[in-house]
Scaffold this motif. Structure first.
Motif, PDB file in Angstrom:
ATOM      1  N   TYR A  81       0.787  -1.381  -0.134  1.00  0.00           N
ATOM      2  CA  TYR A  81      -0.307   0.228   0.489  1.00  0.00           C
ATOM      3  C   TYR A  81       0.913   1.556  -0.151  1.00  0.00           C
ATOM      4  O   TYR A  81       1.881   1.605   0.904  1.00  0.00           O
ATOM      5  CB  TYR A  81      -0.641   0.000   1.467  1.00  0.00           C
ATOM      6  N   PHE A  88       3.390   0.724   2.634  1.00  0.00           N
ATOM      7  CA  PHE A  88       3.552  -0.149   3.600  1.00  0.00           C
ATOM      8  C   PHE A  88       3.482  -2.067   3.210  1.00  0.00           C
ATOM      9  O   PHE A  88       2.512  -2.049   1.878  1.00  0.00           O
ATOM     10  CB  PHE A  88       2.613  -0.306   4.357  1.00  0.00           C
ATOM     11  N   PHE A 143       0.544  -4.973   9.240  1.00  0.00           N
ATOM     12  CA  PHE A 143       1.766  -4.373   8.242  1.00  0.00           C
ATOM     13  C   PHE A 143       2.579  -3.832   8.668  1.00  0.00           C
ATOM     14  O   PHE A 143       2.966  -4.293   9.634  1.00  0.00           O
ATOM     15  CB  PHE A 143       0.655  -2.676   8.895  1.00  0.00           C
ATOM     16  N   GLY A 144       3.773  -3.728   7.887  1.00  0.00           N
ATOM     17  CA  GLY A 144       4.826  -3.805   8.285  1.00  0.00           C
ATOM     18  C   GLY A 144       5.427  -2.026   8.860  1.00  0.00           C
ATOM     19  O   GLY A 144       4.035  -1.092   8.822  1.00  0.00           O
TER      20      GLY A 144
END
Lengths: 117, 114
Positions: free
Chosen positions: B37, B91, B104-105
């Protein structure tokens, strides 16, 4: 396309008051919506999963009495931050999954920036 | 437990050049999905590309391609011909098969220089 809206886009409130944030899927029905929280310069953290007609499922460490979630219809989920305090100030983002979820595609709203004074 | 690691807090690239944003993941599930994203300064999350764990070919979407190396558990995003408008946070995220939840990272801030 699949559009998700959030209202309001930003809100400032006094400590101790409650704030309601709406998440709407505009052109599709969303059986599941998700609420995320993002602190400045940090990642998105999932707070809860909202299913239409049933109680929300909260992630570990998220206070369900603090963050009330209501998924009243297939196009609307609301997050109410009760008795807000300055530490609740954050960027809140919702997302909605559109069936058939071929690969669990989620569509995100534009986010709501909450500032608690 | 699932985990996404993005080791590059910030990346710089010259306009019109290609850039690779790193993402490694950890999961014990055989079925999972990997997402990228883009989040501009305005805050909205823009879906870029998806890769399923059983997909044989690397995913591509216009200028975006996902370099999926399953054995290394990496899912790097390659942006070709960078544009000034590509400057944003990026992300990497993962979902587990059968679940819609995303992990998420921490994100990578990409700056495209003119």
């Amino acid at each position: 396309g699949a559009v998700v809206s959030q209202h309001p886009s930003w809100v400032i409130c006094k400590s101790g008051t409650s704030v309601k944030i709406e998440c709407r899927s505009l052109d599709f029905q969303a059986t599941t919506m998700f609420w995320y929280r993002q602190f400045p310069k940090q990642s998105l953290m999932l707070m809860a999963t909202s299913n239409e007609g049933s109680k929300a499922t909260y992630e570990q460490g998220v206070e369900k009495d603090k963050f009330l979630i209501n998924h009243a219809s297939l196009t609307l989920s609301t997050l109410t931050v009760t008795s807000a305090h300055p530490e609740d100030s954050s960027f809140y983002i919702c997302s909605a999954s559109r069936p058939p979820a071929g690969y669990n595609e989620q569509f995100f709203g534009p986010g709501t920036r909450l500032t608690v004074l | 437990a699932q985990k996404i690691t993005q080791t590059q807090p910030g990346m710089f690239v010259q306009e019109k050049e290609a850039v690779t944003l790193d993402c490694t993941y950890d999961t014990s599930d055989p079925s999972y999905g990997l997402f990228w994203y883009k989040q501009p300064s305005s805050g909205e999350m823009i879906f870029l590309i998806y890769q399923g764990s059983y997909d044989q070919q690397n995913a591509t979407e216009g200028r975006y391609s996902l370099n999926f190396q399953k054995a290394r558990k990496s899912a790097n995003l390659v942006i070709s011909a960078s544009q000034l408008g590509d400057s944003a946070m990026y992300f990497c995220a993962m979902s587990r098969g059968g679940s819609e939840k995303l992990v998420f990272g921490k994100g990578t801030k990409l700056t495209v220089n003119p």
